[in-house]
Write a protein that holds these residues in place. Structure first.
Motif, PDB file in Angstrom:
ATOM      1  N   LEU A 250       0.829  -1.200   0.000  1.00 39.25           N
ATOM      2  CA  LEU A 250       0.000   0.000   0.000  1.00 39.25           C
ATOM      3  C   LEU A 250       0.865   1.253   0.000  1.00 39.25           C
ATOM      4  O   LEU A 250       0.588   2.212  -0.742  1.00 39.25           O
ATOM      5  N   GLY A 251       1.917   1.260   0.810  1.00 41.43           N
ATOM      6  CA  GLY A 251       2.808   2.423   0.838  1.00 41.43           C
ATOM      7  C   GLY A 251       3.426   2.690  -0.527  1.00 41.43           C
ATOM      8  O   GLY A 251       3.491   3.840  -0.993  1.00 41.43           O
ATOM      9  N   ARG A 252       3.858   1.623  -1.191  1.00 36.89           N
ATOM     10  CA  ARG A 252       4.457   1.757  -2.522  1.00 36.89           C
ATOM     11  C   ARG A 252       3.442   2.278  -3.532  1.00 36.89           C
ATOM     12  O   ARG A 252       3.734   3.184  -4.329  1.00 36.89           O
ATOM     13  N   ASP A 253       2.214   1.734  -3.506  1.00 37.04           N
ATOM     14  CA  ASP A 253       1.209   2.130  -4.492  1.00 37.04           C
ATOM     15  C   ASP A 253       0.672   3.532  -4.243  1.00 37.04           C
ATOM     16  O   ASP A 253       0.285   4.236  -5.197  1.00 37.04           O
ATOM     17  N   LEU A 254       0.629   3.962  -2.993  1.00 37.47           N
ATOM     18  CA  LEU A 254       0.229   5.342  -2.720  1.00 37.47           C
ATOM     19  C   LEU A 254       1.303   6.308  -3.208  1.00 37.47           C
ATOM     20  O   LEU A 254       0.997   7.358  -3.794  1.00 37.47           O
ATOM     21  N   ALA A 255       2.573   5.961  -2.986  1.00 36.66           N
ATOM     22  CA  ALA A 255       3.674   6.834  -3.410  1.00 36.66           C
ATOM     23  C   ALA A 255       3.753   6.931  -4.932  1.00 36.66           C
ATOM     24  O   ALA A 255       4.030   8.014  -5.490  1.00 36.66           O
ATOM     25  N   SER A 256       3.488   5.830  -5.629  1.00 39.80           N
ATOM     26  CA  SER A 256       3.601   5.821  -7.089  1.00 39.80           C
ATOM     27  C   SER A 256       2.351   6.332  -7.793  1.00 39.80           C
ATOM     28  O   SER A 256       2.373   6.636  -8.979  1.00 39.80           O
ATOM     29  N   GLY A 257       1.247   6.403  -7.058  1.00 39.55           N
ATOM     30  CA  GLY A 257      -0.018   6.800  -7.661  1.00 39.55           C
ATOM     31  C   GLY A 257      -0.840   5.633  -8.179  1.00 39.55           C
ATOM     32  O   GLY A 257      -1.949   5.825  -8.698  1.00 39.55           O
ATOM     33  N   HIS A 258      -0.316   4.404  -8.019  1.00 34.54           N
ATOM     34  CA  HIS A 258      -1.033   3.243  -8.548  1.00 34.54           C
ATOM     35  C   HIS A 258      -2.345   2.991  -7.802  1.00 34.54           C
ATOM     36  O   HIS A 258      -3.346   2.607  -8.426  1.00 34.54           O
ATOM     37  N   TRP A 259      -2.359   3.240  -6.488  1.00 39.00           N
ATOM     38  CA  TRP A 259      -3.617   3.070  -5.758  1.00 39.00           C
ATOM     39  C   TRP A 259      -4.675   4.013  -6.321  1.00 39.00           C
ATOM     40  O   TRP A 259      -5.823   3.617  -6.531  1.00 39.00           O
ATOM     41  N   ASP A 260      -4.294   5.250  -6.575  1.00 41.88           N
ATOM     42  CA  ASP A 260      -5.257   6.222  -7.098  1.00 41.88           C
ATOM     43  C   ASP A 260      -5.709   5.869  -8.512  1.00 41.88           C
ATOM     44  O   ASP A 260      -6.855   6.153  -8.887  1.00 41.88           O
ATOM     45  N   GLU A 261      -4.842   5.250  -9.292  1.00 42.11           N
ATOM     46  CA  GLU A 261      -5.256   4.802 -10.617  1.00 42.11           C
ATOM     47  C   GLU A 261      -6.353   3.744 -10.517  1.00 42.11           C
ATOM     48  O   GLU A 261      -7.289   3.734 -11.329  1.00 42.11           O
ATOM     49  N   ARG A 262      -6.231   2.865  -9.521  1.00 43.30           N
ATOM     50  CA  ARG A 262      -7.193   1.762  -9.376  1.00 43.30           C
ATOM     51  C   ARG A 262      -8.432   2.172  -8.574  1.00 43.30           C
ATOM     52  O   ARG A 262      -9.547   1.785  -8.911  1.00 43.30           O
ATOM     53  N   PHE A 263      -8.212   2.930  -7.512  1.00 42.44           N
ATOM     54  CA  PHE A 263      -9.304   3.166  -6.548  1.00 42.44           C
ATOM     55  C   PHE A 263      -9.524   4.645  -6.239  1.00 42.44           C
ATOM     56  O   PHE A 263     -10.287   4.971  -5.339  1.00 42.44           O
ATOM     57  N   GLY A 264      -8.890   5.528  -6.993  1.00 38.19           N
ATOM     58  CA  GLY A 264      -8.926   6.948  -6.661  1.00 38.19           C
ATOM     59  C   GLY A 264     -10.318   7.554  -6.617  1.00 38.19           C
ATOM     60  O   GLY A 264     -10.552   8.530  -5.897  1.00 38.19           O
ATOM     61  N   GLU A 265     -11.284   6.967  -7.357  1.00 35.76           N
ATOM     62  CA  GLU A 265     -12.637   7.517  -7.334  1.00 35.76           C
ATOM     63  C   GLU A 265     -13.261   7.435  -5.947  1.00 35.76           C
ATOM     64  O   GLU A 265     -14.181   8.186  -5.628  1.00 35.76           O
ATOM     65  N   HIS A 266     -12.740   6.528  -5.115  1.00 34.62           N
ATOM     66  CA  HIS A 266     -13.269   6.408  -3.758  1.00 34.62           C
ATOM     67  C   HIS A 266     -13.013   7.662  -2.929  1.00 34.62           C
ATOM     68  O   HIS A 266     -13.749   7.944  -1.982  1.00 34.62           O
ATOM     69  N   ARG A 267     -11.983   8.402  -3.279  1.00 36.88           N
ATOM     70  CA  ARG A 267     -11.672   9.614  -2.509  1.00 36.88           C
ATOM     71  C   ARG A 267     -12.767  10.672  -2.654  1.00 36.88           C
ATOM     72  O   ARG A 267     -12.855  11.591  -1.831  1.00 36.88           O
ATOM     73  N   LYS A 268     -13.584  10.568  -3.679  1.00 37.23           N
ATOM     74  CA  LYS A 268     -14.626  11.566  -3.939  1.00 37.23           C
ATOM     75  C   LYS A 268     -16.035  11.044  -3.668  1.00 37.23           C
ATOM     76  O   LYS A 268     -16.993  11.828  -3.722  1.00 37.23           O
ATOM     77  N   LEU A 269     -16.170   9.755  -3.372  1.00 44.07           N
ATOM     78  CA  LEU A 269     -17.502   9.214  -3.085  1.00 44.07           C
ATOM     79  C   LEU A 269     -18.014   9.771  -1.758  1.00 44.07           C
ATOM     80  O   LEU A 269     -17.351   9.622  -0.737  1.00 44.07           O
ATOM     81  N   PRO A 270     -19.178  10.417  -1.740  1.00 39.96           N
ATOM     82  CA  PRO A 270     -19.692  10.944  -0.470  1.00 39.96           C
ATOM     83  C   PRO A 270     -20.018   9.851   0.532  1.00 39.96           C
ATOM     84  O   PRO A 270     -19.977  10.077   1.748  1.00 39.96           O
ATOM     85  N   SER A 271     -20.318   8.638   0.036  1.00 41.83           N
ATOM     86  CA  SER A 271     -20.552   7.508   0.926  1.00 41.83           C
ATOM     87  C   SER A 271     -20.246   6.225   0.163  1.00 41.83           C
ATOM     88  O   SER A 271     -20.223   6.204  -1.074  1.00 41.83           O
ATOM     89  N   PHE A 272     -20.019   5.174   0.935  1.00 35.77           N
ATOM     90  CA  PHE A 272     -19.642   3.883   0.356  1.00 35.77           C
ATOM     91  C   PHE A 272     -20.664   2.844   0.776  1.00 35.77           C
ATOM     92  O   PHE A 272     -21.007   2.729   1.966  1.00 35.77           O
ATOM     93  N   GLY A 273     -21.174   2.085  -0.192  1.00 35.32           N
ATOM     94  CA  GLY A 273     -22.098   1.000   0.109  1.00 35.32           C
ATOM     95  C   GLY A 273     -21.336  -0.284   0.334  1.00 35.32           C
ATOM     96  O   GLY A 273     -21.164  -1.084  -0.583  1.00 35.32           O
ATOM     97  N   GLY A 274     -20.849  -0.451   1.549  1.00 33.80           N
ATOM     98  CA  GLY A 274     -20.058  -1.633   1.876  1.00 33.80           C
ATOM     99  C   GLY A 274     -20.888  -2.700   2.552  1.00 33.80           C
ATOM    100  O   GLY A 274     -22.033  -2.951   2.178  1.00 33.80           O
ATOM    101  N   SER A 275     -20.306  -3.309   3.566  1.00 35.33           N
ATOM    102  CA  SER A 275     -20.946  -4.453   4.224  1.00 35.33           C
ATOM    103  C   SER A 275     -21.751  -4.065   5.456  1.00 35.33           C
ATOM    104  O   SER A 275     -22.394  -4.930   6.057  1.00 35.33           O
ATOM    105  N   LEU A 276     -21.742  -2.800   5.852  1.00 37.73           N
ATOM    106  CA  LEU A 276     -22.354  -2.386   7.115  1.00 37.73           C
ATOM    107  C   LEU A 276     -23.884  -2.453   7.041  1.00 37.73           C
ATOM    108  O   LEU A 276     -24.494  -1.924   6.103  1.00 37.73           O
ATOM    109  N   LYS A 277     -24.484  -3.114   8.025  1.00 35.03           N
ATOM    110  CA  LYS A 277     -25.930  -3.313   8.057  1.00 35.03           C
ATOM    111  C   LYS A 277     -26.484  -2.994   9.445  1.00 35.03           C
ATOM    112  O   LYS A 277     -25.802  -3.137  10.459  1.00 35.03           O
ATOM    113  N   LEU A 278     -27.748  -2.600   9.439  1.00 34.77           N
ATOM    114  CA  LEU A 278     -28.513  -2.438  10.671  1.00 34.77           C
ATOM    115  C   LEU A 278     -29.668  -3.424  10.615  1.00 34.77           C
ATOM    116  O   LEU A 278     -30.480  -3.375   9.686  1.00 34.77           O
ATOM    117  N   ILE A 279     -29.699  -4.346  11.555  1.00 36.46           N
ATOM    118  CA  ILE A 279     -30.779  -5.328  11.608  1.00 36.46           C
ATOM    119  C   ILE A 279     -31.719  -4.912  12.729  1.00 36.46           C
ATOM    120  O   ILE A 279     -31.300  -4.751  13.885  1.00 36.46           O
TER     121      ILE A 279
END
Length: 261
Positions: free
Chosen positions: A228-257
């Motif tokens: 992760l440190g290498r990919d953040l420094a090189s920009g590779h993380w942002d190439e793959r997942f950079g759109e997540h930095r702008k998502l106002p919310s994420f639909g992950g695994s969190l649930k309320l039962i």
């Protein structure tokens, strides 16, 4: 009621020893107000609320009378003075009479219980109204980019979290499963809260506030940090997942039962 299973030295009743990993928990696991609002809505007009696996008091409503239950001494010691002191007890053996509370809640706790169904039966036994559980759906954990960098953590969590449909079924026919959007600036530092802030998971203290990391060996953690440190420094993380930095919310695994009577 059930006989209690052996507990860790500080009283922790699940697989994680919060006497070892929980000392800085409150620095990273602060309740997020938007998630708290969803819990408040689910509690409805309940005035007396039982909080099982209460930890340091995250998500306890301040406008109701709350009775917290927490087996870990380390976590009980971190509760701020304005919150009620927590009772040393476990979900499977709650020291209350039938129908003692208007509602009951448990957040990020059921994966620590030795016997899920026994704990849910106990919560239903002592509660007149809704029983509210916040947890994660194990089959949806791999939506998070962490699966690409440390699949060992996702594998650990997938085994520990019970399927949310099992929780809903145990709570009864009037149960509802709600997806919980995770805000970009979520103040509750569980793993998925950092979907748009990957740098945070390079902080060992932030990882320590997520119990799954305590089950991952040092070699896997080192590989994660290096990659992760290498990919953040090189920009590779942002190439793959950079759109997540702008998502106002994420639909992950969190649930309320929400189990209603």
């Amino acid at each position: 009621m059930q006989n209690e299973s052996p507990r860790h030295q500080d009283g922790s009743a699940g697989d994680a020893n919060y006497g070892a990993i929980g000392k800085g928990y409150v620095n990273f696991r602060c309740p997020d107000p938007r998630i708290a609002s969803l819990i408040g809505d689910a509690l409805g007009d309940a005035q007396t609320v039982l909080n099982v696996g209460a930890g340091a008091g995250s998500y306890e409503p301040k406008d109701r009378t709350v009775t917290p239950v927490e087996p870990s001494q380390s976590m009980r010691d971190q509760r701020p003075p304005h919150l009620p002191a927590a009772i040393d007890a476990v979900a499977e053996n709650l020291p209350f009479k039938d129908a003692s509370f208007d509602a009951a809640m448990s957040t990020f706790s059921v994966h620590q219980w030795k016997d899920l169904n026994a704990g849910l039966r106990e919560m239903r036994r002592v509660t007149r109204g809704p029983v509210i559980i916040m947890s994660c759906e194990p089959s949806e954990l791999d939506r998070f980019w962490l699966d690409a960098y440390c699949p060992e953590v996702i594998a650990v969590e997938s085994v520990r979290y019970p399927p949310v449909h099992d929780i809903a079924q145990a709570l009864g026919a009037n149960s509802e499963i709600l997806s919980v959007p995770i805000p970009l600036d979520c103040t509750d530092g569980f793993n998925e809260a950092y979907y748009g802030r990957p740098e945070m998971l390079l902080d060992p203290a932030a990882r320590l506030a997520c119990s799954a990391w305590s089950f991952v060996d040092d070699d896997a953690v080192q590989r994660f940090e290096d990659a992760l440190g290498r990919d953040l420094a090189s920009g590779h993380w942002d190439e793959r997942f950079g759109e997540h930095r702008k998502l106002p919310s994420f639909g992950g695994s969190l649930k309320l039962i929400v189990g209603r009577v």
